[in-house]
Structures are given as C-alpha cells and as structure tokens.
Design a protein around this motif. Structure first.
Motif, PDB file in Angstrom:
ATOM      1  N   LEU A  36      59.867  95.270  53.268  1.00 18.20           N
ATOM      2  CA  LEU A  36      59.316  95.280  54.621  1.00 18.20           C
ATOM      3  C   LEU A  36      60.202  94.479  55.580  1.00 18.20           C
ATOM      4  O   LEU A  36      60.355  94.843  56.742  1.00 18.20           O
ATOM      5  CB  LEU A  36      57.901  94.698  54.621  1.00 18.20           C
ATOM      6  N   SER A  37      60.795  93.401  55.068  1.00 17.75           N
ATOM      7  CA  SER A  37      61.701  92.606  55.904  1.00 17.75           C
ATOM      8  C   SER A  37      62.942  93.398  56.289  1.00 17.75           C
ATOM      9  O   SER A  37      63.417  93.327  57.422  1.00 17.75           O
ATOM     10  CB  SER A  37      62.098  91.316  55.184  1.00 17.75           C
ATOM     11  N   PHE A  40      61.874  95.819  58.945  1.00 18.52           N
ATOM     12  CA  PHE A  40      61.671  95.117  60.211  1.00 18.52           C
ATOM     13  C   PHE A  40      63.012  94.777  60.860  1.00 18.52           C
ATOM     14  O   PHE A  40      63.189  94.936  62.079  1.00 18.52           O
ATOM     15  CB  PHE A  40      60.853  93.845  59.971  1.00 18.52           C
ATOM     16  N   ASP A  41      63.950  94.327  60.061  1.00 20.72           N
ATOM     17  CA  ASP A  41      65.287  93.995  60.554  1.00 20.72           C
ATOM     18  C   ASP A  41      65.939  95.220  61.201  1.00 20.72           C
ATOM     19  O   ASP A  41      66.529  95.151  62.289  1.00 20.72           O
ATOM     20  CB  ASP A  41      66.148  93.485  59.394  1.00 20.72           C
ATOM     21  N   ILE A  43      64.427  97.893  62.472  1.00 24.43           N
ATOM     22  CA  ILE A  43      63.718  98.264  63.700  1.00 24.43           C
ATOM     23  C   ILE A  43      64.108  97.349  64.856  1.00 24.43           C
ATOM     24  O   ILE A  43      64.372  97.804  65.976  1.00 24.43           O
ATOM     25  CB  ILE A  43      62.198  98.235  63.467  1.00 24.43           C
ATOM     26  N   VAL A  44      64.158  96.038  64.580  1.00 23.67           N
ATOM     27  CA  VAL A  44      64.484  95.057  65.620  1.00 23.67           C
ATOM     28  C   VAL A  44      65.902  95.276  66.147  1.00 23.67           C
ATOM     29  O   VAL A  44      66.135  95.300  67.366  1.00 23.67           O
ATOM     30  CB  VAL A  44      64.322  93.626  65.069  1.00 23.67           C
ATOM     31  N   ARG A 196      61.954  86.574  63.771  1.00 24.40           N
ATOM     32  CA  ARG A 196      61.680  87.775  64.562  1.00 24.40           C
ATOM     33  C   ARG A 196      62.972  88.502  64.913  1.00 24.40           C
ATOM     34  O   ARG A 196      62.952  89.696  65.235  1.00 24.40           O
ATOM     35  CB  ARG A 196      60.926  87.408  65.840  1.00 24.40           C
ATOM     36  N   GLU A 197      64.085  87.773  64.913  1.00 25.57           N
ATOM     37  CA  GLU A 197      65.412  88.329  65.098  1.00 25.57           C
ATOM     38  C   GLU A 197      66.360  87.535  64.208  1.00 25.57           C
ATOM     39  O   GLU A 197      66.066  86.392  63.844  1.00 25.57           O
ATOM     40  CB  GLU A 197      65.869  88.238  66.554  1.00 25.57           C
TER      41      GLU A 197
END
Length: 338
Positions: A36-37, A40-41, A43-44, A196-197
């Motif tokens: 999931l990380s 997320f990475d 997508i960000v 978050r980034e």
C-alpha cells in the motif's frame, strides 16, 4: 461512521501506527502495509508531476501565497508557525488571510470564521488561529474557493495552512515544518510510515523550519515559548497552578511534546494522550478529580462548553530568528516584484 465511533477507532489505531512509524515496533504490520505504501508513493508522485508538467493547472490567487505544510502525518508545528507568519505579515504592511481545510469541522462548506464559530463548525485550528491571530480565516474543502473568498474580503497575502500537498492552489513560497524530535520516523510512505511525500520533496521547498531543535544544515530553528497559564473559563475562581502534580490532556499531533513542556516548567503531569482533533466529552477531562487540569490552546477551543473547574490552557508562541525573517522578506520581494 459517527464521530464518536471514529474517535474510538482512532484512539485504538493511533498508538499502533505511531509505534510502527517512530519506535521501530510492529514490524509485521509494516511488511503487510508495504504494498500500500508503494501504491501511495506512486499516486503522490504522479499527482505532483502532473502539475509540474502542466497536465493539470494550479489556480493563482492574484496575491502572494505562502504555503505552510509538512511531510509527515500529524502535527509538526504548522499552526504556531502560521500564527507567527500572521504577525510577521501584519508587521510588514500586509492584510493576511488564512486558507484552511477546516479539518475536524462538521461541514465541508465554504465559510469565514467569526466570533460565533465553534470548533465543531470550522475546526479547532482555524478557530484558534482566528481568535489568537485576529485576522481573517476561511475554511472549506475547496481551497481555491477559500482563497477567492479571502481575496474578495480584502486580503492581500494568503497563508495556506497545511497546504503543501494541495497543488491545485498555486503558491509563491513553500515552507516545510519538521518535528525536531520525531523528524521522519522510519522514512517510509503512508501507511507503513508517516510520510505524505518523500523526504526528497524538501529539496524543492523554499524554507525548512525545524520545530524544537537546532535542526541540520539549511534548516531554520523554531522554538515554542510557553506563556502564562490561562483559565479555560472566565469565571474561574481558583489560582493558576505553579508547580507539582497536575492532570493534563492533549489531543494534538505529538502529545508527548506537551508533556515535556509541562515537565520543563516544573509540573508533574499525568497525561491523557488523545488523537489529534479529538472531539472532547466531559469525561475526557476527569471532572471528579480535584487536581488542576492543563491543556493546550488548541484543545481549549473545544472544551470551553464543558464545565470542569480548575482547568487551564497553556498558550505557546513560535520564536524564529531574525535571519529567517530577513530571508522570508527577501523571498517575498522577489515573487511580488519579479
């Protein structure tokens, strides 16, 4: 899910994730969350590059816009820095306005914070910034609409609180705040880590402010200076506690920081740590205990309707160097005058 059920879930989950992110515990959970990380990475980074490459466009408010944010989930000191920026902007002849998402509020609707607003209406941090900063603050899910509202209200400089990852609103200056104690934890992206980034995002911001320590090369130090204890209720008859054993509550990003501050001031606090933006009930304040109860200013704006005698809040003020102020003034002149 109701707010009360959500609070219970957060109170249970938050310690689990914090121990994974900052204490190198629950590694099994980190392995489970690793895919999931990575997602997320991806997508960000994709979202940011869409704006950098011009595939998506940012809205320019037409007035200088300063974005304050951080790379990690939770608190790092953005609100004290935003309050410092409000005073700094006023001292330099601006009429600042604060753009906020209004996290923790009961509505996503666009609105100005005013004297009748409650934390439930607009969120705890926007209400605190309005009361403490004595400037225009507006909240809403659509930050572009919030910015337009503030400009229409006569604001000639915008401070976007917690806006680093919200690229739809263009910015002239980016300021990233780092928690000097926790920094970036295990340096993994959400949810396996607090980021978050990526940490490399700091290379592209204008200023990095480190809260609570001397920081590292290129970082500006920010210290939070405690003020005098203030009564939660104006009709308080007890005297403010000076030293010794007290109860304490903290529904902020890093409750341990509040505990440490009270200890440094000579108190022996028994701390009840609650999730950030917690919705307080009377039972959270130990109403039957005779000991003084201390809380943060952010918590106080959510507790004034609760009748708990001998309750006090501790205001803090951000202190930054003249060097930071000078560099910020120079940067602002560059973006406003070309």
């Amino acid at each position: 899910m109701s707010k009360s059920a959500g609070d219970v879930l957060r109170r249970w989950l938050e310690p689990v994730f914090l121990s994974l992110w900052y204490q190198d515990q629950n590694k099994w959970l980190g392995w489970l969350l690793k895919p999931l990380s990575h997602l997320f990475d991806f997508i960000v980074c994709r979202k940011r590059h869409q704006y950098l490459l011009g595939k998506k466009t940012s809205f320019a408010a037409g007035v200088p816009t300063i974005v304050v944010g951080n790379l990690t989930a939770g608190g790092a000191g953005k609100t004290p820095l935003t309050l410092w920026l409000i005073d700094w902007a006023k001292d330099n002849g601006f009429n600042p306005g604060v753009v906020s998402r209004g996290y923790g509020s009961s509505s996503d609707q666009l609105r100005l914070v005013d004297e009748q607003s409650t934390a439930a209406d607009v969120g705890d941090e926007p209400l605190m910034m309005f009361l403490r900063g004595q400037t225009k603050v507006a909240v809403g899910r659509d930050r572009v609409a919030v910015a337009k509202l503030l400009v229409a209200q006569g604001c000639d400089l915008l401070i976007c609180d917690d806006g680093l990852q919200h690229y739809r609103l263009a910015r002239d200056i980016e300021i990233a705040v780092i928690d000097g104690q926790r920094r970036f934890g295990n340096q993994k992206m959400l949810p396996a880590g607090p980021l978050r980034e990526p940490v490399s995002r700091l290379d592209s911001v204008d200023f990095v402010v480190c809260n609570g320590s001397a920081g590292r090369s290129g970082e500006f130090e920010m210290q939070l200076q405690p003020g005098k204890l203030q009564p939660l209720h104006s009709d308080e008859t007890a005297l403010a506690p000076q030293l010794g054993k007290v109860l304490a509550v903290a529904g902020i990003g890093n409750p341990q920081r509040f505990h440490n501050t009270l200890t440094q001031l000579g108190f022996s606090p028994e701390l009840k740590a609650l999730p950030d933006h917690h919705h307080y009930q009377l039972e959270d304040l130990s109403p039957n205990d005779a000991l003084p109860l201390l809380m943060t200013e952010k918590d106080a704006v959510k507790c004034r309707h609760l009748e708990r005698p001998n309750s006090w809040y501790l205001p803090v003020t951000a202190k930054l160097s003249n060097e930071f102020s000078s560099h910020l003034k120079t940067k602002l002149a560059e973006v406003t005058h070309g």
